[in-house]
Design a protein around this motif. Sequence first.
Motif, mmCIF file in Angstrom:
data_model
loop_
_atom_site.group_PDB
_atom_site.id
_atom_site.type_symbol
_atom_site.label_atom_id
_atom_site.label_comp_id
_atom_site.label_asym_id
_atom_site.label_seq_id
_atom_site.Cartn_x
_atom_site.Cartn_y
_atom_site.Cartn_z
ATOM 1 N N VAL B 274 0.841 -1.182 0.000
ATOM 2 C CA VAL B 274 0.000 0.000 0.000
ATOM 3 C C VAL B 274 0.881 1.238 0.000
ATOM 4 C CG1 VAL B 274 -0.170 0.340 2.494
ATOM 5 C CG2 VAL B 274 -2.111 0.880 1.063
ATOM 6 N N GLU B 275 0.400 2.300 -0.615
ATOM 7 C CA GLU B 275 1.127 3.557 -0.555
ATOM 8 C C GLU B 275 0.223 4.621 0.021
ATOM 9 O OE1 GLU B 275 3.110 4.333 -4.410
ATOM 10 O OE2 GLU B 275 3.592 2.199 -4.171
ATOM 11 N N GLU B 276 0.863 5.658 0.551
ATOM 12 C CA GLU B 276 0.097 6.712 1.202
ATOM 13 C C GLU B 276 -1.036 7.234 0.328
ATOM 14 O OE1 GLU B 276 3.106 9.550 2.483
ATOM 15 O OE2 GLU B 276 1.847 9.814 4.246
ATOM 16 N N ASP B 277 -0.806 7.300 -1.006
ATOM 17 C CA ASP B 277 -1.847 7.904 -1.827
ATOM 18 C C ASP B 277 -2.860 6.885 -2.361
ATOM 19 O OD1 ASP B 277 -0.016 6.843 -3.506
ATOM 20 O OD2 ASP B 277 0.440 8.696 -4.593
ATOM 21 N N ASP B 278 -2.812 5.655 -1.847
ATOM 22 C CA ASP B 278 -3.876 4.712 -2.170
ATOM 23 C C ASP B 278 -5.148 5.102 -1.422
ATOM 24 O OD1 ASP B 278 -2.629 3.081 -4.000
ATOM 25 O OD2 ASP B 278 -1.709 1.818 -2.480
ATOM 26 N N SER B 279 -6.245 4.364 -1.718
ATOM 27 C CA SER B 279 -7.531 4.772 -1.156
ATOM 28 C C SER B 279 -7.544 4.666 0.372
ATOM 29 C CB SER B 279 -8.642 3.888 -1.725
ATOM 30 O OG SER B 279 -8.615 2.641 -1.064
ATOM 31 N N LEU B 280 -8.438 5.413 0.967
ATOM 32 C CA LEU B 280 -8.573 5.462 2.419
ATOM 33 C C LEU B 280 -8.779 4.058 2.982
ATOM 34 C CD1 LEU B 280 -8.926 7.317 4.891
ATOM 35 C CD2 LEU B 280 -11.367 7.348 4.415
ATOM 36 N N ASN B 283 -5.771 1.844 2.913
ATOM 37 C CA ASN B 283 -4.815 2.230 3.946
ATOM 38 C C ASN B 283 -5.245 1.711 5.315
ATOM 39 O OD1 ASN B 283 -2.359 4.085 3.664
ATOM 40 N ND2 ASN B 283 -3.721 4.839 2.064
ATOM 41 N N VAL B 284 -6.540 1.825 5.584
ATOM 42 C CA VAL B 284 -7.061 1.353 6.868
ATOM 43 C C VAL B 284 -6.850 -0.151 6.986
ATOM 44 C CG1 VAL B 284 -9.190 0.968 8.171
ATOM 45 C CG2 VAL B 284 -8.752 3.194 7.129
ATOM 46 N N ALA B 286 -4.763 -2.121 5.419
ATOM 47 C CA ALA B 286 -3.382 -2.586 5.465
ATOM 48 C C ALA B 286 -2.808 -2.484 6.875
ATOM 49 C CB ALA B 286 -2.524 -1.775 4.501
ATOM 50 N N ARG B 287 -3.377 -1.582 7.676
ATOM 51 C CA ARG B 287 -2.834 -1.368 9.005
ATOM 52 C C ARG B 287 -3.535 -2.209 10.060
ATOM 53 N NH1 ARG B 287 -1.345 4.690 9.944
ATOM 54 N NH2 ARG B 287 -0.448 5.276 7.961
ATOM 55 N N LEU B 288 -4.785 -2.563 9.797
ATOM 56 C CA LEU B 288 -5.587 -3.205 10.838
ATOM 57 C C LEU B 288 -5.004 -4.498 11.440
ATOM 58 C CD1 LEU B 288 -9.397 -2.799 10.198
ATOM 59 C CD2 LEU B 288 -8.094 -2.196 12.241
#
Lengths: 450, 450
Positions: B274-280, B283-284, B286-288
Amino acid sequence: MEFEEFELTKEFRDRFQQALDERDGAFIYSSLEEVNPADITALLYEFNNEESKYVLDLLSLQVRARIINDLDPETRKNFLSIYKVEELTEVINHLDSDDAADILNELPIKTSEEIIASLDPDLKSQVIDLLRYDENVAGGLMAKELIKARDNWTVVQCIDEIRKQAENETKFYAVWVVDENDKLLGRVALQQLILKDSKTLVKDIIEDDVISVETYLEDREVAEIMRKYDLESVPVVNVQGQLVGRITIDDVVDVISEQAEEERQLMSGITEDVEEDDSLWRNVRARLPWLLIGIFGGMLSARFMGFFEQELAKVTAIAFFVPLIQATGGNVGIQSSGLVVQSLVNPSYVDEGLWKRLMKVFSVALLNGLLLSLIVLGATFLFFNNNRLSFIVSFALFCVILFSSFVGTITPLLINKLGFNPALASGPFITTTSDLLGLTIYFLTVQVMI
Amino acid sequence: MEFEEFELTKEFRDRFQQALDERDGAFIYSSLEEVNPADITALLYEFNNEESKYVLDLLSLQVRARIINDLDPETRKNFLSIYKVEELTEVINHLDSDDAADILNELPIKTSEEIIASLDPDLKSQVIDLLRYDENVAGGLMAKELIKARDNWTVVQCIDEIRKQAENETKFYAVWVVDENDKLLGRVALQQLILKDSKTLVKDIIEDDVISVETYLEDREVAEIMRKYDLESVPVVNVQGQLVGRITIDDVVDVISEQAEEERQLMSGITEDVEEDDSLWRNVRARLPWLLIGIFGGMLSARFMGFFEQELAKVTAIAFFVPLIQATGGNVGIQSSGLVVQSLVNPSYVDEGLWKRLMKVFSVALLNGLLLSLIVLGATFLFFNNNRLSFIVSFALFCVILFSSFVGTITPLLINKLGFNPALASGPFITTTSDLLGLTIYFLTVQVMI
C-alpha cells in the motif's frame, strides 16, 4: 564450461588454513586457479591480514586488484595497512579510475599522495579529477574511462577509438558523442556500431535524447533515474554540460543494496554498520545507544506514573492497560512512519502537499481509532467489569492512535528536511516517543475522568 | 541535446486534464512528443482508465507498449480491463518475451489464451515456454530474446545473426555460444566483436568460464549472483545445461528494489502493498491486522496483570516499571532480529552453525544486560527509594534482555526455515512477543522476590 558456484565448505577452509600455516604456495595456487575472484574475496574474510596478503601475492596483479577492490571498505582499510606504498601503487594501476579513487580516499593522506605521484600518467590525472567529489554524489560514483566520438566521425573511426582504450578491461556499452568543447551531444550504442556499415556517420545513428546526470546529483537520485529509465550506463556532465565521466549500473546496484542495508539498520535501532559475525564489543556498542535511550524513556515513564500514585492505589486496574496503550501507540507510529519513509524513497508523482497528506493520515487514523476503540470498549466491558475504566481506556486509545499517527507522519518528514535518513524515524525513535506520548494521554484521561 | 527531467507540475497536470476533458488530441500529442515514455507512465497515474487509454491511443505502438509495460502490475491489471483483445494483442506483440509473459500472466485466463493464439509466431512460442515458470524464479525473470552462436562461426557470422534479431529493439550485451545440442559453452562480449577481425573464430575469443543460473533459482539468489560477480546479463540454463534464456541487470534492479520495499513494509507492520496515496479504505485495511494483534496482546497483558492485583495494590510502584521493561524487551528483540534478517539477506561466507551463533548472541546480551541493569539499579536507588523494588526491576530487566535476544534471534531463523520472509519477524511481531515475554518475566520476579 558450465558454471558451478564455488562452495566454501568448512572442510575446504580448514585444509586451506593448514596450507597457509605451512606456506604451501603450490596447493593454494592450484586450488584457486579456477576460482572466480569474487569467490576468493569471500574466502579472504576467513584469514588474517598476513595470510590474506600471502594468498594474494600468489595471484596475478589483475586478479589481486579485482579482489582488493571487492573487499568492503572497512576490511580493506585494515588489510591495506600492511602493504608497502610500491605494492599499493602496482595494485591501483590495475584499477578503473573510480575504484582507484575510492581506495585512495580510504588511505592516509600521506600514503595516497605518494601513490598518486607515481601512478600511470593517464590514471593519475583521472584520479586527481575524481578525488574532488564527495563519495555520495554522481561525481564520486563515476569513472573517467569512456569513449568519446565526434558527430562527423564514421563508425570505423569510433571502432579505432575503442581499440585504443581496449587495453584496460573496462566494460563499454556505448560511445559518447561530444562537440568540440566536449559538450555531450548524444550516444551510439555498441550494437549500432556492429550493425551499421563502417562508413556510416555518427551523426546519422546518434541517439540525441540521452539522459545525463550532473556531477553533484546525489547517488540515490542517480540510482532512481537509472532504474526509472532502464539505463545500463549514464553519462555525467558538469555545469557547462561537458562530459566528464560515466556511471554504470553495477555501481548503482551497490548503492541500492547499501541503501537498503542502512535503512534496515536504522529501523532496527542498530547505530553502527555491524554484522552478527563482527567482534563482541562492536556488537555490544552498536546496540547500546538505542537501548540507553529506551531505558531513559522507561525511567521517565516510571517518574511520570509516580505522579499518579494516588489514582493507581485507588484503582489498581488502571495499570493493567498501560501495555495496551503503549503497544498500540508504538504500532501506529511505526506504520505511519514506515509509509512516509516509503513515499520518500519512491517519491509519488505529484506531491499533494503536506496539508492534504496530513488530512489523509488523519482520516485513516480516525477510522482505525474508532474501530479499535469500539473493540476495546466491548472487550473491557466483558472482562473487567468497570464501566468507567472501560470508557477511559477506549477514549485514551482513540486519542493515542490519532496522535501517534500524526507524530509518526511528521517525524520522518522533519528528519528528512534536516538532511538525515528518514528511516531513522521508523525504528526505536518512534517507539520511544509513542510510549511517552501514550502514557501522557492515558494518565491525563485518567485524571480528568476517574 | 541535454536532458532535462520532465517535471510534472500541478499546473501542467491541470492544463492536461482540461485538454483531456475536451479530448484535445493535438495539444496532448504535442505536449508528450518529446517526453520520455517513463515520464508519461508517471503522468498516467493521475488520470482514470478511459482518459489514460485516450492518451495512449494517440502515441505510437512502440511507446504505448513500453508505457503499459512500465505500469505497476496492480494498476495495469485494472487499466487493461478496458482494452479489447485485438488491442492487447497489438501491444503485446511489441514487447520482449519476458514482459509479454508477465502481462499475460496478469490477464484472465480466457483473454490471455485468445491473445496467445494470435501473437506473432516467434513471440508465441517464446511466451508459451516462459509461462511455465513461477514469477519469482530465474525462469520467470528471463527473456527468450538472445543471440546464439556456434564456436566454429566467425565474427562476421555472429554479426549477421545479430542483424537478424535487430529488428526488435532489445538490448544485447553479448553473444552466447552453444554446441549442437544448445548446451551453453560460453559468451563473446559485443566489445570483442567490434575489436576483432571479422574472420576471427568464435572459439578463439570465447570466454568459457561464464556464470549461468538454472531456471528454478530464486529471483533473490539471481540478484545476489549478478551483484556479487558484477554481471550485466546472465544466461539461464535448464537442468540439461541447455541455454533457454537470459536475465539482464535492469530486471534484477527491480527485484532488489521490490525486495527492499517488501522488507520495509513487513518491518513496519503493514500487511498490504500500500502507498500513502492509495484509497482510504485500503490504507485502513493494510494497518488493521497488526493493530488488532497488538490490541489482543494488550488485552492479554491486562488480564495477566490482573492476577497480580494484590501485589500491585500493596506496592503501586511495581506498575511504574512496566514501560521500562517492555520498551527494553522490544528494542532488544528488534535489534536481534534486524541483525539476523541482515545476515539472511547478505549471507556470511562460512556458516558457523546455529550453536555458535546463539553463543555469540548470548554473550552480547549478557554484556548489554549487565551494563543496563547496573545503570537501572543505580537510577532506581537514587530516584525511588525502594531497595527491594530496585533489585527486582534490574534483575527482571537483565532476564528480559537475555530472553528477548534469544527470541529475536530464533524467530526470523524459524520464519525463514518455514519459507516466509524473515523480515516479518522484525516488526510488530517481535514487539508484541517481547511485550508479553517481558511482562511475564517481570511479574514472576515480583512474585518470587517481593
